[in-house]
Write a protein that holds these residues in place. Structure first.
Motif, PDB file in Angstrom:
ATOM      1  N   VAL A  67       0.862  -1.188   0.000  1.00 22.76           N
ATOM      2  CA  VAL A  67       0.000   0.000   0.000  1.00 22.76           C
ATOM      3  C   VAL A  67       0.885   1.220   0.000  1.00 22.76           C
ATOM      4  O   VAL A  67       1.998   1.213   0.526  1.00 22.76           O
ATOM      5  CB  VAL A  67      -0.971   0.025   1.197  1.00 22.76           C
ATOM      6  CG1 VAL A  67      -1.950  -1.131   1.117  1.00 22.76           C
ATOM      7  CG2 VAL A  67      -0.238   0.008   2.503  1.00 22.76           C
ATOM      8  N   GLU A  68       0.396   2.291  -0.598  1.00 23.96           N
ATOM      9  CA  GLU A  68       1.151   3.531  -0.667  1.00 23.96           C
ATOM     10  C   GLU A  68       0.740   4.432   0.478  1.00 23.96           C
ATOM     11  O   GLU A  68      -0.456   4.676   0.706  1.00 23.96           O
ATOM     12  CB  GLU A  68       0.866   4.232  -1.993  1.00 23.96           C
ATOM     13  CG  GLU A  68       1.643   5.504  -2.178  1.00 23.96           C
ATOM     14  CD  GLU A  68       1.388   6.107  -3.545  1.00 23.96           C
ATOM     15  OE1 GLU A  68       1.033   7.304  -3.582  1.00 23.96           O
ATOM     16  OE2 GLU A  68       1.520   5.396  -4.553  1.00 23.96           O
ATOM     17  N   ILE A  69       1.708   4.907   1.241  1.00 29.66           N
ATOM     18  CA  ILE A  69       1.474   5.805   2.366  1.00 29.66           C
ATOM     19  C   ILE A  69       2.231   7.095   2.093  1.00 29.66           C
ATOM     20  O   ILE A  69       3.437   7.054   1.797  1.00 29.66           O
ATOM     21  CB  ILE A  69       1.978   5.182   3.692  1.00 29.66           C
ATOM     22  CG1 ILE A  69       1.379   3.796   3.921  1.00 29.66           C
ATOM     23  CG2 ILE A  69       1.723   6.123   4.860  1.00 29.66           C
ATOM     24  CD1 ILE A  69      -0.105   3.775   4.105  1.00 29.66           C
TER      25      ILE A  69
END
Length: 73
Positions: A67-69
């Motif tokens: 996931v991109e944070i």
């Protein structure tokens, strides 16, 4: 004798130690100074977990995703 294939996750910590876990079994993880050492240890840990676990109590491995944070948002 039956051969099974189980997923493992390999990470390194800030000191370069290899951390290996098997999500198929609750609490099944170990470490090693080299990747070969960590892999040998996780095989032993999995074998020990298999002695105590019934097939119906195993976690179901679904897959691996990222996931991109965005930091600082």
């Amino acid at each position: 004798m039956k051969t099974i294939h189980v997923p493992i996750i390999i990470e390194t910590d800030e000191d370069g130690i290899f951390i290996v876990s098997c999500p198929q079994f609750k609490g099944c993880h170990t470490f090693g100074k080299t990747i070969d050492e960590a892999l040998a240890r996780i095989k032993e840990a999995i074998e020990l977990c298999m002695e105590d676990s019934q097939p119906e109590s195993l976690n179901t491995f679904v897959g691996f995703r990222e996931v991109e944070i965005v930091q600082g948002a």
